[in-house]
Design an enzyme around this catalytic site. Structure first.
Site, PDB file in Angstrom:
ATOM      1  N   GLY A 242     -14.435   1.897  -2.030  1.00  0.00           N
ATOM      2  CA  GLY A 242     -13.266   2.156  -2.862  1.00  0.00           C
ATOM      3  C   GLY A 242     -11.997   2.010  -2.037  1.00  0.00           C
ATOM      4  N   GLU A 243     -10.981   2.808  -2.380  1.00  0.00           N
ATOM      5  CA  GLU A 243      -9.698   2.804  -1.661  1.00  0.00           C
ATOM      6  C   GLU A 243      -8.925   1.494  -1.815  1.00  0.00           C
ATOM      7  OE1 GLU A 243     -10.167   3.693   2.486  1.00  0.00           O
ATOM      8  OE2 GLU A 243     -11.396   5.468   2.123  1.00  0.00           O
ATOM      9  N   GLY A 244      -9.398   0.562  -2.626  1.00  0.00           N
ATOM     10  CA  GLY A 244      -8.753  -0.740  -2.699  1.00  0.00           C
ATOM     11  C   GLY A 244      -9.114  -1.665  -1.564  1.00  0.00           C
TER      12      GLY A 244
ATOM     13  N   GLU B  17      -8.635   2.995  -5.872  1.00  0.00           N
ATOM     14  CA  GLU B  17      -8.730   4.390  -6.320  1.00  0.00           C
ATOM     15  C   GLU B  17      -9.410   5.265  -5.284  1.00  0.00           C
ATOM     16  OE1 GLU B  17     -12.047   5.274  -6.557  1.00  0.00           O
ATOM     17  OE2 GLU B  17     -12.533   3.169  -6.213  1.00  0.00           O
TER      18      GLU B  17
END
Length: 338
Positions: free
Chosen positions: A304-306, A162
């Site tokens: 974050g960001e996967g 996300e």
């Protein structure tokens, strides 16, 4: 939408009827593992990951089309001064993903992972959860359905991530609403909140959960009140993956909060999921423990960001490669134990 006209009804039905693991594929994987040129258990958790892949795909362990899906959303709660960054950063980072300039892009290239980014109405932040519900039931259900499209086009390993300024505030509120405790136990620095900003973040989580306290016993209702679009979309993606026999790796604190909604609705809802890593966000380890999971990595990351899920995908790919590519004792002419 279901015949009753209630937007969440279809999702409730799916959650009541989740498919289970493939027992025959699991047995076959265990039998092959016993013949590989290594002592039993010598590959440790890699062996368990291979078995997990077999059980949830229904075939010999393999990862051929891994995908990282990033869901980006903005949040009205940022008006409470809970983060040092403006909400415009969310859209700017989506552009950075598209240009290949983010950390997740480099990790995807390194591990040969596909990447999809879902822009979830960034110009229209959700409601401020300290004053109102984040989403209407209709909007929340529609966003879950949109998230289910993450697996369209085919993937055999889905990494959930996300991007959203303010969404660690949302994750903390979800965890407090689900598990109780104090806001201080669930709130961390996120994108760098400290001092007065951190105090405002804690206060916002307290006010939000107090405002909605009479509506938190239903996990989907909790999600639409305290969550956000990326939360709903991630929940939808995880659910769709289960229905289509796609194993999932969940990323950090925010993705784990989305997953927790599903587990609260059905205790078996995350059996097809691994937690990629434990992040540096203080509440994440507690949230993982509530899910009964053990993360694959612990690198102190909190981006974050996967990114944590994508790094873990490299381990899952290695587990599948070892299981499928190693010779058996008979093939290699190596003596097995007596």
């Amino acid at each position: 939408m279901s015949a009753s006209g209630l937007p969440f009804d279809d999702f409730r039905e799916l959650l009541r009827n989740l498919p289970g693991p493939d027992a025959a594929a699991l047995v076959a994987a265990r039998e092959r593992d016993a013949q590989l040129t290594k002592p039993p258990g010598a590959l440790g958790r890699l062996e368990e990951i291979a078995f997990w892949l077999a059980a949830w795909t229904g075939r010999p362990p393999a990862v051929n089309r891994p995908l990282v899906a990033i869901f980006a959303g903005n949040h009205g709660v940022t008006r409470q001064g809970v983060t040092p960054f403006p909400s415009s950063v969310t859209a700017q980072m989506v552009e950075n993903f598209a240009a290949g300039g983010a950390a997740i892009n480099q990790i995807c290239v390194t591990h040969d992972l596909g990447l999809k980014v879902f822009d979830l109405a960034l110009d229209y932040p959700t409601g401020d959860i300290t004053e109102e519900a984040a989403l209407s039931e209709r909007d929340c259900a529609a966003t879950m359905a949109f998230g289910m499209e993450a697996i369209a086009g085919g993937t055999d390993l889905l990494c959930i991530g996300e991007m959203g300024i303010g969404n660690t505030t949302i994750a903390a509120a979800i965890n407090l609403g689900l598990y109780g405790g104090t806001a201080e136990e669930w709130v961390g620095p996120g994108t760098g909140s400290e001092g007065e900003v951190l105090k405002r973040k804690i206060a916002a989580v307290e006010r939000a959960v107090a405002l909605h306290r009479d509506h938190l016993s239903d996990p989907l209702e909790l999600m639409r009140r305290l969550g956000g679009r990326e939360i709903a979309a991630m929940a939808g993606a995880i659910l769709a993956a289960r229905m289509q026999k796609v194993p999932v790796i969940i990323d950090g604190y925010v993705a784990t909060a989305a997953a927790a909604i599903l587990k609260a609705a059905n205790p078996a809802a995350l059996d097809h999921c691994l937690i990629g890593h434990v992040s540096g966000e203080p509440g994440h380890i507690r949230a993982i423990e509530k899910l009964g999971k053990t993360p694959l990595l612990a690198l102190g990351m909190r981006l974050g960001e996967g990114t944590g899920a994508a790094l873990a995908a490299g381990i899952v790919k290695a587990a599948a490669a070892c299981h499928g590519g190693m010779a058996t004792f008979a093939q290699a002419g190596v003596s097995n134990k007596d």
